[in-house]
Design a protein around this motif. Structure first.
Motif, mmCIF file in Angstrom:
data_model
loop_
_atom_site.group_PDB
_atom_site.id
_atom_site.type_symbol
_atom_site.label_atom_id
_atom_site.label_comp_id
_atom_site.label_asym_id
_atom_site.label_seq_id
_atom_site.Cartn_x
_atom_site.Cartn_y
_atom_site.Cartn_z
ATOM 1 N N THR A 1 -17.150 11.475 -7.696
ATOM 2 C CA THR A 1 -16.943 12.319 -6.513
ATOM 3 C C THR A 1 -16.711 13.786 -6.905
ATOM 4 O O THR A 1 -17.459 14.671 -6.489
ATOM 5 N N ARG B 1 -14.727 -0.662 7.353
ATOM 6 C CA ARG B 1 -13.483 -1.289 7.768
ATOM 7 C C ARG B 1 -13.831 -2.649 8.340
ATOM 8 O O ARG B 1 -14.989 -2.902 8.703
ATOM 9 N N PRO C 1 -14.666 14.586 4.281
ATOM 10 C CA PRO C 1 -15.147 14.110 2.969
ATOM 11 C C PRO C 1 -14.087 13.281 2.260
ATOM 12 O O PRO C 1 -14.411 12.452 1.415
ATOM 13 N N PHE C 2 -12.807 13.520 2.591
ATOM 14 C CA PHE C 2 -11.721 12.770 1.959
ATOM 15 C C PHE C 2 -11.206 11.647 2.862
ATOM 16 O O PHE C 2 -10.132 11.103 2.625
ATOM 17 N N GLY C 3 -11.942 11.311 3.919
ATOM 18 C CA GLY C 3 -11.486 10.275 4.847
ATOM 19 C C GLY C 3 -10.377 10.823 5.737
ATOM 20 O O GLY C 3 -10.324 12.028 6.008
ATOM 21 N N ARG D 1 -5.387 6.080 4.859
ATOM 22 C CA ARG D 1 -6.177 5.941 3.636
ATOM 23 C C ARG D 1 -6.825 7.250 3.192
ATOM 24 O O ARG D 1 -7.744 7.251 2.378
ATOM 25 N N ARG E 1 0.886 4.109 -2.911
ATOM 26 C CA ARG E 1 0.460 5.440 -2.462
ATOM 27 C C ARG E 1 1.557 6.469 -2.731
ATOM 28 O O ARG E 1 1.308 7.590 -3.166
ATOM 29 N N GLY F 1 -6.036 11.326 -4.064
ATOM 30 C CA GLY F 1 -6.160 12.230 -5.207
ATOM 31 C C GLY F 1 -6.760 13.568 -4.827
ATOM 32 O O GLY F 1 -7.233 14.319 -5.684
ATOM 33 N N SER G 1 -17.290 4.844 4.930
ATOM 34 C CA SER G 1 -16.564 3.710 4.371
ATOM 35 C C SER G 1 -16.452 2.599 5.415
ATOM 36 O O SER G 1 -16.433 2.873 6.612
ATOM 37 N N HIS H 1 0.837 -1.192 0.000
ATOM 38 C CA HIS H 1 0.000 0.000 0.000
ATOM 39 C C HIS H 1 0.877 1.250 0.000
ATOM 40 O O HIS H 1 0.671 2.184 -0.767
ATOM 41 N N GLY I 1 -12.079 6.551 -8.399
ATOM 42 C CA GLY I 1 -11.977 7.433 -7.227
ATOM 43 C C GLY I 1 -12.311 8.877 -7.559
ATOM 44 O O GLY I 1 -12.859 9.606 -6.730
ATOM 45 N N ALA I 2 -11.980 9.290 -8.793
ATOM 46 C CA ALA I 2 -12.110 10.706 -9.147
ATOM 47 C C ALA I 2 -13.463 11.079 -9.726
ATOM 48 O O ALA I 2 -14.008 12.153 -9.452
ATOM 49 N N CYS J 1 -7.790 10.284 1.136
ATOM 50 C CA CYS J 1 -7.863 10.295 -0.330
ATOM 51 C C CYS J 1 -6.507 10.661 -0.953
ATOM 52 O O CYS J 1 -5.928 11.695 -0.645
HETATM 53 C C1 HEM Z 1 -14.036 15.504 -4.295
HETATM 54 C C2 HEM Z 1 -13.463 14.425 -4.753
HETATM 55 C C3 HEM Z 1 -13.076 13.233 -3.931
HETATM 56 C C4 HEM Z 1 -13.595 12.772 -2.756
HETATM 57 C C5 HEM Z 1 -14.725 13.370 -1.929
HETATM 58 C C6 HEM Z 1 -12.853 11.576 -2.408
HETATM 59 C C7 HEM Z 1 -13.069 10.838 -1.262
HETATM 60 C C8 HEM Z 1 -12.266 9.779 -0.866
HETATM 61 C C9 HEM Z 1 -12.405 9.081 0.379
HETATM 62 C C10 HEM Z 1 -13.469 9.338 1.445
HETATM 63 C C11 HEM Z 1 -11.435 8.128 0.422
HETATM 64 C C12 HEM Z 1 -11.138 7.200 1.588
HETATM 65 C C13 HEM Z 1 -11.928 5.920 1.499
HETATM 66 C C14 HEM Z 1 -11.703 5.058 2.723
HETATM 67 O O1 HEM Z 1 -11.238 5.526 3.756
HETATM 68 O O2 HEM Z 1 -12.051 3.886 2.621
HETATM 69 C C15 HEM Z 1 -10.690 8.212 -0.807
HETATM 70 C C16 HEM Z 1 -9.627 7.391 -1.135
HETATM 71 C C17 HEM Z 1 -8.981 7.439 -2.344
HETATM 72 N N1 HEM Z 1 -9.170 8.361 -3.352
HETATM 73 FE FE1 HEM Z 1 -10.472 9.907 -3.327
HETATM 74 N N2 HEM Z 1 -11.922 11.337 -3.381
HETATM 75 C C18 HEM Z 1 -12.015 12.328 -4.323
HETATM 76 C C19 HEM Z 1 -11.243 12.481 -5.458
HETATM 77 C C20 HEM Z 1 -10.238 11.625 -5.840
HETATM 78 C C21 HEM Z 1 -9.426 11.780 -7.011
HETATM 79 C C22 HEM Z 1 -9.499 12.952 -7.985
HETATM 80 C C23 HEM Z 1 -8.587 10.707 -7.052
HETATM 81 C C24 HEM Z 1 -7.506 10.347 -8.040
HETATM 82 C C25 HEM Z 1 -7.339 10.750 -9.194
HETATM 83 C C26 HEM Z 1 -8.856 9.889 -5.896
HETATM 84 C C27 HEM Z 1 -8.184 8.745 -5.571
HETATM 85 C C28 HEM Z 1 -8.313 8.073 -4.371
HETATM 86 C C29 HEM Z 1 -7.520 6.913 -4.025
HETATM 87 C C30 HEM Z 1 -6.438 6.272 -4.882
HETATM 88 C C31 HEM Z 1 -7.932 6.509 -2.753
HETATM 89 C C32 HEM Z 1 -7.424 5.302 -1.953
HETATM 90 C C33 HEM Z 1 -6.357 5.764 -0.967
HETATM 91 C C34 HEM Z 1 -5.780 4.632 -0.156
HETATM 92 O O3 HEM Z 1 -6.395 3.568 -0.030
HETATM 93 O O4 HEM Z 1 -4.670 4.843 0.355
HETATM 94 N N3 HEM Z 1 -9.863 10.479 -5.178
HETATM 95 N N4 HEM Z 1 -11.204 9.229 -1.575
#
Ligand code: HEM
Length: 482
Positions: free
Chosen positions: A298, A367, A422-424, A428, A144, A432, A365, A140, A294-295, A430
């Motif tokens: 959202t 776990r 909102p992004f966690g 983990r 990452r 991106g 989300s 991971h 992911g992108a 987010c």
């Molecule tokens: C407003 C836009 C976005 C929101 C609200 C959002 C939200 C989230 C959240 C809540 C998680 C955590 C999920 C968890 O804890 O299980 C997450 C993980 C992730 N997001 Fe976003 N996301 C957004 C945009 C993006 C974009 C633009 C990308 C990539 C281009 C992206 C790539 C990822 C990835 C790769 C993870 C996994 C991280 C990990 O497991 O280490 N996200 N996102």
């Protein structure tokens, strides 16, 4: 005679039905008691109802989700009855729902130690078992690192002009000459192109967005792989996508081996890591798909909800417009934005944050507990799921005063950590997040400086299936600024 035969038969049938019903009920009770007694050894499991065997409270959860009222109809009534931490059963799994900044911090920051992320089977099958969301520990950390190194400050400095070109091209193609457009589906097209072309450095071929869409539609569908089902269609699309991405991976591999130069895009970095034997081809493919997933929905939902709220709050819009006019006034005609300019869009980002607080694109989300967990006097048995929710803090006045009111200025001051999620959060968080930020800010800048716009349906509903989206696609009237 005939009548008495019929009566006898009716009587026999009634007795038989009662017998079948009694046996059924006895079996049901036996199963239920066996199932409830299984956890009696754990005396301090949080309060709550486990509902029916296997199904648990899944139907109530889905109903609330369909109405886009997970908080109002599912989480809040249970918090009121059992407290911020309660038990339930969802999709076959005993689950502890946790709410509040302290609980968010505890469970998010103990990722890998006490809990691991736990996605539904359909998501894992469609995103692939080699995507970052399924990885733990070193694997991971490595993936990452690859993603986030493309989005550090120097990465963002390179990305901003590329995103500007993509946004301008998008406006030229889909907005220019139109009187009405639907923000949400167009924002999806744009986000897809930004991830594919700007972040990954891959060309968007005709039709690929369509194949992606089919895969994404099945990500939260029940994993029923029979012809005609959403999941079946998504699995077939996933095969097609694999073929397309594998051929792009092999082409990039040839290029990198022949030219020995690395273009710095995320796709090159992933393929280079594959050439160096650090990751496999499947890992490259699965992570390309995961990034788009992911992108896509959202970021587009945030863009749509920002315009929705700005259309309803003209004072906020005037302040935001002033911010962009000021940035524009310092630019030569045709000059692109820079990373430094995006740092000046602080009010716009507050509007985005407030929109995400009230309308989080991801409700929470899951776990899975990898050991028995002791938290706040409760025990969470190993193997149980833990669900953290954005709503549990975003709509709680303990963390946000007057939570039902749209007020971007509340973010003038820092908020309590782990209350705005909102992004966690934790390992983990987010990966991106910076790309989402640049995508949102750049689009808003070019739209508000080039177009007059107004909402066609100011009271448009948000629905969920299973992610939230505006029911009409958020149509707006537009006209170019003179
Ligand atoms: C407003 C836009 C976005 C929101 C609200 C959002 C939200 C989230 C959240 C809540 C998680 C955590 C999920 C968890 O804890 O299980 C997450 C993980 C992730 N997001 Fe976003 N996301 C957004 C945009 C993006 C974009 C633009 C990308 C990539 C281009 C992206 C790539 C990822 C990835 C790769 C993870 C996994 C991280 C990990 O497991 O280490 N996200 N996102």
């Amino acid at each position: 005679m005939y009548i008495s035969m019929v009566l006898d038969m009716n009587f026999a049938l009634s007795v038989l039905s009662i017998c079948i019903a009694s046996i059924g009920f006895a079996l049901f009770m036996k199963l239920y008691l066996k199932y409830t007694s299984k956890f009696e050894t754990y005396k301090s499991i949080p309060e709550g109802k486990m509902g029916l065997p296997w199904i648990g409270e899944t139907i109530d959860f889905y109903k609330a989700q369909k109405n886009n009222k997970i908080f109002e109809e599912f989480v809040h009534p249970r918090i009121a009855k059992h407290g911020k931490i309660f038990k339930t059963k969802l999709m076959g799994s005993p689950t502890i729902v946790v709410n509040g900044a302290e609980a968010n911090k505890f469970f998010m920051s103990n990722e890998f130690k006490l809990v691991i992320s736990s996605w539904p089977s359909s998501s894992v099958q469609l995103m692939g078992k080699d995507s970052i969301m399924e990885k733990q520990g070193e694997a991971h950390r490595f993936l990452r690192g690859l993603i986030t190194s493309t989005l550090n400050i120097s990465g963002q400095e390179i990305l901003v002009p590329k995103i500007c070109d993509t946004v301008q091209c998008h406006l030229e193609k889909y907005w220019k000459g139109q009187e009405n457009i639907r923000i949400y589906p167009l924002a999806k097209k744009l986000t897809f192109t930004i991830v594919f072309e700007c972040l990954l450095g891959l060309e968007v071929h005709n039709g690929i967005l369509c194949v992606f869409k089919k895969v994404l539609e099945g990500v939260f569908a029940p994993p029923i792989n029979v012809p005609g089902s959403k999941f079946y269609r998504a699995k077939s699309a996933r095969k097609e996508l694999n073929r397309l991405i594998v051929s792009a991976v092999r082409e990039k591999k040839r290029e990198l081996e022949e030219e020995e130069k690395e273009s710095g895009t995320l796709f090159s970095r992933l393929v280079l890591a594959m050439i160096n034997g650090e990751i496999t081809e499947d890992e490259v493919v699965d992570n390309v798909i995961l990034l788009v997933f992911g992108a896509h929905d959202t970021t587009s939902f945030v863009i749509a909800m920002m315009f929705h709220m700005l259309g309803r709050y003209p004072d906020c819009y005037s302040r935001l417009l002033q911010e962009h006019n000021q940035i524009r006034s310092k630019k030569k005609p045709g000059e692109r934005l820079s990373y430094e300019d995006t740092k000046k869009m602080s009010y716009t980002w507050q509007v985005a944050r407030e929109s995400m607080r009230m309308f989080p694109p991801i409700f929470g989300s899951f776990r899975k507990a990898v050991v028995d967990i002791e938290y706040e006097g409760f025990t969470i048995p190993q193997g149980w799921k833990v669900l953290w929710t954005t709503y549990g803090t975003h709509l709680n006045e303990e963390y946000f005063e007057d939570p039902e009111t749209f007020n971007p200025s509340r973010f003038d001051k820092p908020v309590q950590s782990y209350s705005f999620i909102p992004f966690g959060g934790g390992p983990r968080l987010c990966a991106g997040y910076q790309l989402a930020r640049l995508n949102i800010l750049t689009l808003v800048h070019y739209v508000v400086t080039q177009y007059e716009w107004s909402l066609i349906y100011p009271d448009e509903n948000v629905v969920m299936d299973p992610l939230p989206f505006p029911s009409q696609g958020m149509p707006i009237r537009i006209s170019p600024k003179v």
